[in-house]
Design an enzyme around this catalytic site. Structure first.
Site, PDB file in Angstrom:
ATOM      1  N   ASP A  33       0.606  -1.561   0.041  1.00  0.00           N
ATOM      2  CA  ASP A  33      -0.244   0.248  -0.290  1.00  0.00           C
ATOM      3  C   ASP A  33       0.718   1.081  -0.222  1.00  0.00           C
ATOM      4  O   ASP A  33       2.433   1.940   0.700  1.00  0.00           O
ATOM      5  CB  ASP A  33      -0.660   0.110   1.242  1.00  0.00           C
ATOM      6  CG  ASP A  33      -2.011   1.017   0.859  1.00  0.00           C
ATOM      7  OD1 ASP A  33      -2.974   1.298   0.577  1.00  0.00           O
ATOM      8  OD2 ASP A  33      -1.414   2.144   1.925  1.00  0.00           O
ATOM      9  N   GLU A  35       1.115   5.324   0.242  1.00  0.00           N
ATOM     10  CA  GLU A  35       0.208   6.850   0.721  1.00  0.00           C
ATOM     11  C   GLU A  35       1.311   8.127  -0.483  1.00  0.00           C
ATOM     12  O   GLU A  35       2.185   7.750  -0.527  1.00  0.00           O
ATOM     13  CB  GLU A  35       0.647   7.307   1.952  1.00  0.00           C
ATOM     14  CG  GLU A  35      -0.247   6.763   2.929  1.00  0.00           C
ATOM     15  CD  GLU A  35      -1.517   6.278   2.284  1.00  0.00           C
ATOM     16  OE1 GLU A  35      -2.122   6.763   2.087  1.00  0.00           O
ATOM     17  OE2 GLU A  35      -1.979   5.038   3.171  1.00  0.00           O
ATOM     18  N   HIS A 175      -5.267   5.356   6.324  1.00  0.00           N
ATOM     19  CA  HIS A 175      -4.143   6.111   5.542  1.00  0.00           C
ATOM     20  C   HIS A 175      -3.078   5.728   5.796  1.00  0.00           C
ATOM     21  O   HIS A 175      -2.214   6.464   5.470  1.00  0.00           O
ATOM     22  CB  HIS A 175      -5.201   7.137   5.184  1.00  0.00           C
ATOM     23  CG  HIS A 175      -6.354   6.547   4.569  1.00  0.00           C
ATOM     24  ND1 HIS A 175      -6.999   7.029   3.075  1.00  0.00           N
ATOM     25  CD2 HIS A 175      -7.590   7.551   5.353  1.00  0.00           C
ATOM     26  CE1 HIS A 175      -8.512   7.000   2.458  1.00  0.00           C
ATOM     27  NE2 HIS A 175      -8.891   7.169   4.314  1.00  0.00           N
ATOM     28  N   ASP A 180      -2.979  -0.426   5.729  1.00  0.00           N
ATOM     29  CA  ASP A 180      -3.695  -0.348   5.041  1.00  0.00           C
ATOM     30  C   ASP A 180      -3.100  -1.970   4.466  1.00  0.00           C
ATOM     31  O   ASP A 180      -4.215  -2.982   4.280  1.00  0.00           O
ATOM     32  CB  ASP A 180      -3.531   0.938   4.146  1.00  0.00           C
ATOM     33  CG  ASP A 180      -4.160   1.768   5.149  1.00  0.00           C
ATOM     34  OD1 ASP A 180      -5.234   1.776   5.786  1.00  0.00           O
ATOM     35  OD2 ASP A 180      -4.841   2.614   3.876  1.00  0.00           O
TER      36      ASP A 180
END
Length: 592
Positions: A33, A35, A175, A180
């Site tokens: 994942d 960001e 998040h 995540d």
């Protein structure tokens, strides 16, 4: 067709997990994942955090987490969403350091992400920016998979937060990349557990799962067992060994397996698989040989579930007769009678359009009566309208009529310019009078005739050659060789690595099928087979080893007129509303 004895290919030597697929319990997944500062790496968005979990058989093997310095200010709304601030990333490594470390962590795994195109797209973008070789990961998207499994009764949507609740994830998505990723691991395991009850047990089945493939179809996946990883033809048979469907593939086992586990959603294919009790495979030396065998087997067995090529014998031809006063007629087969033929046409309607184009240009008689050199009859209505030279009542002398027939014959076998010019003038005149519908009728007749003439000339050119031997280096580096005789594939083979190419080709030719010439423009095979051979012979990288005879098409032939008619057809299709385009006629590919 015959084929020289071939050494085992790289496909035949391949064994192992690919036999039945890779069991999910043995696959190592890397759930990742990211960001980021925005939604598009191409538009300048940067990665601010990478989190990943490596897992196999339900056991976590390791975790990876790092903040990434984007060297740009993080937008305030992104900082509020993720909790990642500028101060947090100020001392973090740049993407130039973080990405190689992640790729090393993920090496040899299957990448998994929720909305994988987003995460993998960012990773690949920055790999390209750093000139890093992308490892070619297999990728699994849990969002895409969930949309095939989760119903409205399970969750209102397929967001990660919603799915985490459905599968009771031990980590709540917040998040942040690692959290995540951990939640996505639980979602992945929940999806795999649910799909296990539907017969999905391998990575290949998971990657290609669709809810529209019935459980009954999946239960028959054992029919793919024992099929080779090699090019060839496959035949689905029912409980009485009747052929239901014939198909071809460069990899027989992989292709057949998709009928039971992949996105094969055509209802008729589901019905066919429901009736199937066995699958027979015929391995071929080359993909081209497989395509040709497919055509021949479909024509032989006429399988219910094949829609194309079942009735190659149902064709029409336009014939220019050989008699004192020649005429054009529509016939079903070609005779060895020294007449000239145009075709074959796959439909009577196409033949009729081409016949009308010729009659519009050349006023030959259209009656089917037979009469001698000096007929004495009453003229028909076409003669009175000026659309026939009227040999029946002596309205034209044999010399003038013969000259017109020579021009007609030339249009059939060499140059269609007379037809193109005459009908183009007629279309222009009708358009000037704003009679556009009539002009359109003539346009369609002309286009159909030009395509038929080009096809006839190309088929005739190859069918006249007693033998054409050609070779091409295939994707696996080996040389595929084909022997074509009178437009029919007579032999196919692959030169063994390190083998004597000349000796191999000589052997292949010696064992090739004996093929006799066919009358007229008809090749010693179906038109569909010869057209496949032509496409291969005209493809890039072809080496002509030997040509017996003259393989030539007329310089002023019909092919040079195809581009404009194909462009017109394409524009007509593009102007049709999207949901109505299926009603438009198909666009013919330009013939080179």
């Amino acid at each position: 067709m015959s084929r020289a004895a071939a050494t085992p290919s790289r496909w035949e030597a391949q064994r192992g997990f690919d036999e039945l697929g890779r069991p999910l319990r043995d696959v190592t997944f890397c759930v990742v994942d990211l960001e980021t500062t925005g939604g598009s790496a191409a538009a300048g968005s940067m990665i601010t955090e990478i989190g990943a979990v490596k897992v196999r058989g339900g056991v976590v093997l390791g975790e990876f987490q790092t903040l990434v310095n984007p060297h740009a200010a993080i937008p305030a709304f992104i900082a509020v969403l993720t909790g990642i601030t500028n101060s947090m990333v100020s001392d973090a490594p740049p993407i130039e350091s973080a990405l190689p470390a992640f790729l090393e962590f993920a090496a040899g795994t299957v990448l998994v992400a929720h909305n994988a195109p987003f995460d993998v797209g960012f990773l690949r973008h920055f790999a390209n920016a750093q000139d890093l070789t992308w490892p070619g990961f297999e990728v699994l998207c849990t969002a895409k998979l969930a949309r095939r499994v989760i119903t409205r009764d399970d969750a209102p949507n397929c967001k990660l937060s919603s799915l985490a609740q459905v599968f009771n994830a031990t980590t709540t998505p917040n998040h942040r990349a690692l959290s995540d990723a951990r939640a996505t691991v639980d979602v992945l395991h929940g999806l795999m557990e649910r799909l296990g009850g539907l017969g999905v047990h391998t990575l290949e089945e998971l990657q290609t799962f669709t809810a529209r493939v019935s459980t009954a179809q999946r239960r028959k996946r054992h029919l793919a067992e024992g099929l080779p990883h090699a090019p060839g033809v496959y035949l689905f048979r029912d409980d009485r060994s009747r052929v239901l469907y014939v198909g071809t593939s460069k990899d027989l086992r992989t292709r057949v397996r998709t009928y039971f586990t992949a996105s094969e959603t055509r209802s008729r294919m589901g019905e066919m698989v429901g009736l199937a009790e066995s699958v027979t495979a015929i391995t071929c030396a080359t993909p081209l040989e497989a395509e040709v065998r497919e055509l021949r087997l479909i024509a032989e067995h006429k399988p219910k579930y094949n829609r194309r090529s079942r009735f190659p014998e149902k064709v029409h031809f336009i014939k220019l007769t050989r008699e004192p006063w020649p005429r054009l007629s529509m016939v079903r087969r070609v005779l060895d009678d020294d007449a000239d033929y145009l075709g074959p046409f796959s439909s009577r309607k196409s033949a009729e359009k081409s016949l009308a184009a010729l009659h519009d240009t050349f006023p030959v008689r259209q009656c089917s009566d037979r009469f001698g050199a000096s007929p004495s009859r009453t003229p028909c209505v076409l003669a009175e309208m000026g659309r026939c030279l009227s040999p029946c009542d002596g309205g034209v002398d044999p010399t003038t009529y013969a000259a017109m027939v020579r021009s007609l014959r030339d249009s059939l076998i060499r140059s269609p310019d007379d037809v193109v010019d005459a009908i183009s003038r007629r279309m222009t005149a009708l358009a000037d009078l704003e009679r556009f519908e009539e002009a359109g009728v003539h346009r369609d007749r002309l286009a159909t005739f030009v395509r038929a003439a080009a096809r006839t000339q190309r088929l005739s050119a190859l069918s006249r050659c007693p033998e054409v031997v050609a070779a091409r280096r295939e994707d696996d580096g080996r040389w595929a060789v084909h022997v074509v005789r009178h437009g029919r594939l007579a032999a196919a083979g692959v030169i063994p690595p390190g083998g004597d190419a000349h000796h191999y080709v000589d052997q292949l030719r010696a064992g090739a099928e004996t093929v006799s010439d066919a009358p007229g423009p008809v090749p010693a095979a179906t038109a569909a087979e010869t057209e496949k051979l032509l496409r291969w012979l005209e493809s890039p990288g072809i080496r002509l080893v030997d040509v017996e005879g003259d393989w030539v098409c007329p310089v002023g032939g019909a092919t040079r007129h195809l581009a404009i008619h194909d462009a017109v057809t394409h524009s007509r299709v593009s102007l049709v509303p999207f949901d109505e385009q299926r009603l438009a006629p198909p666009v013919a590919s330009p013939v080179r």
